[in-house]
Each structure stands twice: as C-alpha cells, then as structure tokens.
Design an enzyme around this catalytic site. Structure first.
Site, PDB file in Angstrom:
ATOM      1  N   GLY A 159      -6.445  -4.249   6.727  1.00 52.99           N
ATOM      2  CA  GLY A 159      -7.431  -3.489   6.397  1.00 52.99           C
ATOM      3  C   GLY A 159      -8.745  -3.821   6.969  1.00 52.99           C
TER       4      GLY A 159
ATOM      5  N   THR B 256       0.799  -1.272   0.016  1.00 57.44           N
ATOM      6  CA  THR B 256       0.065  -0.051  -0.044  1.00 57.44           C
ATOM      7  C   THR B 256       0.813   1.118   0.007  1.00 57.44           C
ATOM      8  OG1 THR B 256      -1.598  -1.143   1.397  1.00 57.44           O
ATOM      9  CG2 THR B 256      -1.990   1.152   1.336  1.00 57.44           C
TER      10      THR B 256
ATOM     11  N   ARG C 251     -11.719  -9.892  -2.283  1.00 59.45           N
ATOM     12  CA  ARG C 251     -11.453  -9.127  -0.930  1.00 59.45           C
ATOM     13  C   ARG C 251     -10.946  -7.516  -1.206  1.00 59.45           C
ATOM     14  NH1 ARG C 251      -6.877  -6.603   1.416  1.00 59.45           N
ATOM     15  NH2 ARG C 251      -7.191  -6.477   3.894  1.00 59.45           N
TER      16      ARG C 251
END
Lengths: 177, 134
Positions: free
Chosen positions: B55, B1, B29
């Site tokens: 997350g 990320t 997902r």
C-alpha cells in the site's frame, strides 16, 4: 439504451509456492471467487447498479475466511484485526472510506454507509465504529475473525518488525515509516 | 485485500476495496485501500479501479487516479494506462501488487507485477473467468 455490463474482482496479491497451494486450496479459492462473481453478475443482470454489485461482491469475499478482509483479516502487531475499506461511485464521484475499524463484520458496508449517509468521506477507528453502531451495522466478536492460518503467520512475525502481504510465504525485511 | 469493479447497464461505474492490511502491521498503519485515488477510484468518464499490494507504494504513486488521468488527459486506453502505471511506474518505485479495472466501454484490465494475484471477471455475453497467479 442498455449497455453490456461487466464485473471484475480480486482476492489479494502476494506470493505463495505451488507446493503450499494444494489442489484443495486451489479449488476453494476459485469456488469463492466464482461465488462472489455470481453474486455481482446476478445483480448487474437484473438491473441493479454498479455500486450495489461491487458492495455485494466484496461482502461475499469479506465473509470468506480465505481472504484478507473481513472475517479472514490478518493479525496486526498487537494480535488484533484492524480493517480498512472504501467504495466510490463513478457517476457522482461520491465516496466513502473507513480505516482501522475493529469487529465490524463488513467494513465495506460501513464505507457504503459513509458514502450514502454521512457528510464526510473518510472516518477512522473508534469514530467510524460509533458511526457503524448508529447505522445499525453488525459487529462480531474477536473469535469470529480468528483463523488458524493467519494466527500462525502472525506467530512467525510477532517479535520482529517484519510484515507480510496477503498471500506471501516469504518475509519482507522492512519497517514501516 | 479484496475488491470489485463494475459497469452496469446504465453505463455507471463503481469500485470497492476492503482489507485487513498487512500481517504484523504496527502503529495503526493504513495502506492504500481506504485512500480514494490511491487504492480505489471510479469515474464514469474513464474507469473504475481497485488495487491490491504494498500500500505505501500505491499511495505514493496515487495509482488508481493516475490511471484514470492517463485515460482522461492523455487519451490512453485502459490497458495502456494500467500497464504503464503497474509495469513501469510502480515497478520502478519498487512497489509490488496489481489492480483490477473496468472502463466506461466495458474494457477490463487486471495487470499485476507481484508473483501472484487472485482475480476473476465476467463480461455480459462472455464466459466467466477465474484465475490464480501468473
């Protein structure tokens, strides 16, 4: 009256042993972060908006295979790349987000297009990709998103229900849902 | 990320986050990255935030908006609010990760409770800062 500007960025979270983080890798990660920082800083210092600066900085990181986004995205259970992105303006509270998109070179640009040119906030999968084509965004082949390190990470996990954070070298024995 | 937050010369804030998700993720997902208020949030009255980490926990804790609310409704500073959410609330839930944030006053916070986080910041008039891990 102009205010002092500020910028911060991240390249992900997780764990990695010092032994695996070679001096060369350490330098490469830092240089990549510095490059993205410089891009955002230049825009802010020349009067561009915070929204433009964050998008440009993230594009720089997405184009870098070291990070888990854009070009360096990890492999999913099916050996594919599915990417998510979002962007938000603090002045207007306008936002754009996309999820599960494939082959879009820069998902953050797609999120920005949703913010600026859509009546919606959140698009996903094939619909988001269709919107990306309408907006003229760049698509790349599966090969563009292939990195050997990410492939090897996936090979360790592909026959299990185990998953892994961005930079982890330890496995999480958990399932989704 | 990856993610970025910024405060521009006009006092406007913005946040952006992008990710390939988790290795070996299944069933389409998605994590917190595209969820406004969980992984990304910006409000000129408070702060701009971009998150990274596990997350599912960030979604359940509504991390980014929670930090903004603590500033707006409880009067906490950015660092107070961010530390409370990352080191207390999220950690007690078992969530691993961190954030980068900048307030409307130019205060920067980058707390994380995972083993490591790649991060960088640059405030006008100061030297750029780049760091990897704790």
């Amino acid at each position: 009256m102009e205010k002092p500007f500020a910028l911060a960025l991240h390249g992900g979270a997780g764990t990695i042993t010092r032994a695996l983080l070679t001096p060369e890798m350490d330098m490469a990660y830092k240089a990549s972060l510095e490059e993205a920082l410089s891009i955002g800083h230049h825009l802010l210092s020349t009067g561009h908006s915070a929204l433009e600066a964050v998008e440009a900085a993230v594009v720089s990181l997405e184009d870098n295979p070291l990070f888990n986004a854009g070009r360096g995205s990890v492999f999913n259970k099916r050996g594919r790349h599915e990417m998510d992105a979002s962007i938000m303006c603090g002045k207007t509270l306008a936002a754009g987000a996309v999820a599960g998109v494939r082959n879009v070179k820069n998902p953050i640009q797609l999120a920005s297009q949703v913010l600026h040119h859509s009546d919606h906030v959140f698009l996903c999968m094939q619909g988001a990709e269709e919107f990306a084509r309408k907006q003229g965004l760049v698509f790349e082949t599966d090969e563009y998103f292939y990195t050997q390190q990410r492939y090897e990470q996936w090979q360790q996990l592909r026959d299990s229900n185990v998953y892994m954070l961005d930079h982890s070298d330890e496995l999480k024995d958990k399932k989704f849902g | 990320t990856v993610g970025a937050v910024a405060l521009d010369k006009h006092g406007n804030l913005a946040a952006a986050t992008s990710t390939g998700g988790m290795t070996n993720k299944n069933f389409n997902r998605i994590g917190d990255t595209p969820v406004i208020g969980a992984g990304t949030y910006a409000n000129n009255h408070t702060c701009a935030i971009s998150c990274t980490g596990h997350g599912e926990y960030f979604i359940r804790a509504v991390v980014a908006y929670d930090i903004s609310c603590l500033m707006e409704y409880k009067g906490l500073s950015l660092n107070q609010a961010a530390d409370l959410v990352i080191h207390d609330k999220l950690k007690h839930m078992g969530g691993e990760g961190g954030i980068i944030a900048v307030s409307a006053d130019g205060e920067i916070a980058m707390p994380f409770n995972s083993e490591g986080m790649y991060r960088a910041s640059w405030v006008e008039g100061q030297a750029p800062h780049v760091a990897i891990y704790k």
